[in-house]
Enzyme design. Sequence first.
Site, PDB file in Angstrom:
ATOM      1  N   ASP A 139     -12.794   8.519  -7.573  1.00  0.00           N
ATOM      2  CA  ASP A 139     -14.085   8.928  -7.005  1.00  0.00           C
ATOM      3  C   ASP A 139     -13.984  10.192  -6.156  1.00  0.00           C
ATOM      4  OD1 ASP A 139     -12.868   8.078  -4.675  1.00  0.00           O
ATOM      5  OD2 ASP A 139     -14.480   6.708  -4.090  1.00  0.00           O
ATOM      6  N   SER A 164     -12.050  10.582  -3.509  1.00  0.00           N
ATOM      7  CA  SER A 164     -11.508  10.304  -2.180  1.00  0.00           C
ATOM      8  C   SER A 164      -9.991  10.180  -2.256  1.00  0.00           C
ATOM      9  CB  SER A 164     -12.118   9.012  -1.617  1.00  0.00           C
ATOM     10  OG  SER A 164     -11.686   7.899  -2.375  1.00  0.00           O
ATOM     11  N   ASN A 219      -8.872   5.065   3.444  1.00  0.00           N
ATOM     12  CA  ASN A 219      -9.658   5.877   2.506  1.00  0.00           C
ATOM     13  C   ASN A 219     -10.577   6.891   3.184  1.00  0.00           C
ATOM     14  OD1 ASN A 219     -12.410   5.904   0.690  1.00  0.00           O
ATOM     15  ND2 ASN A 219     -10.531   5.946  -0.531  1.00  0.00           N
ATOM     16  N   ASN A 238      -7.977   9.021  -5.474  1.00  0.00           N
ATOM     17  CA  ASN A 238      -8.768   8.035  -6.222  1.00  0.00           C
ATOM     18  C   ASN A 238      -9.696   8.745  -7.203  1.00  0.00           C
ATOM     19  OD1 ASN A 238      -7.789   5.787  -4.561  1.00  0.00           O
ATOM     20  ND2 ASN A 238      -9.014   6.737  -2.949  1.00  0.00           N
ATOM     21  N   GLU A 259       0.820  -1.214   0.000  1.00  0.00           N
ATOM     22  CA  GLU A 259       0.000   0.000   0.000  1.00  0.00           C
ATOM     23  C   GLU A 259       0.858   1.270   0.000  1.00  0.00           C
ATOM     24  OE1 GLU A 259      -3.095   0.465  -0.522  1.00  0.00           O
ATOM     25  OE2 GLU A 259      -4.097  -1.429  -0.092  1.00  0.00           O
ATOM     26  N   ASP A 278      -6.494   8.186  -0.287  1.00  0.00           N
ATOM     27  CA  ASP A 278      -5.981   7.169   0.639  1.00  0.00           C
ATOM     28  C   ASP A 278      -4.812   7.765   1.405  1.00  0.00           C
ATOM     29  OD1 ASP A 278      -7.805   5.349  -0.382  1.00  0.00           O
ATOM     30  OD2 ASP A 278      -6.388   4.564  -1.846  1.00  0.00           O
TER      31      ASP A 278
END
Length: 144
Positions: free
Chosen positions: A63, A65, A74, A61, A50, A67
């Site tokens: 959408d 959002s 998230n 991301n 990650e 991380d």
Amino acid sequence: MRSLVFLLLVALASAKVYERCEWARVLKAHGMDGYYGNSLADWVCLSKWESSWTTTSTNHNTDGSTDYGIFQINSRWWCEDGLTPRSKNACNINCTDLLTNDVGVAITCAKRVVRDPNGIKAWVAWRSHCENRDLSEYLAGCGL
Ligand SMILES: *[C@@H]1O[C@H](CO)[C@@H](O)[C@H](O)[C@H]1NC(C)=O
């Protein structure tokens, strides 16, 4: 003087990149070995893929959002960054708290994530790099 300024800047930036066994020890000290049935090696593996064990890691991301941190948690579901529409903040924290060297906050939130029905499958990197694999290399030589 120049080196003093340099040291100050390094301290302010405070991007901590953990060494594998060092991070494994921190996780163990925070009760992650066997937490909700997930091995220490699972946590070391997923955080490697990650964030490469980097506390300041962020990724946006599609959408809208983001991380955050060593576990790439998230902002849609788990923390508040003031930028993500309809976010839930289930960990009840400011997303920036996931980027500090006080990794206890990120670990506590990761525990909250894994208590959800999806469990550790919530992390795409775990599914693609850790699930059904021999993870012994992640703890090799750590004496844990
Ligand atoms: C989170 O903390 C940062 C840094 O302290 C601050 O600038 C920001 O306004 C806070 N965001 C929210 C959503 O509380």
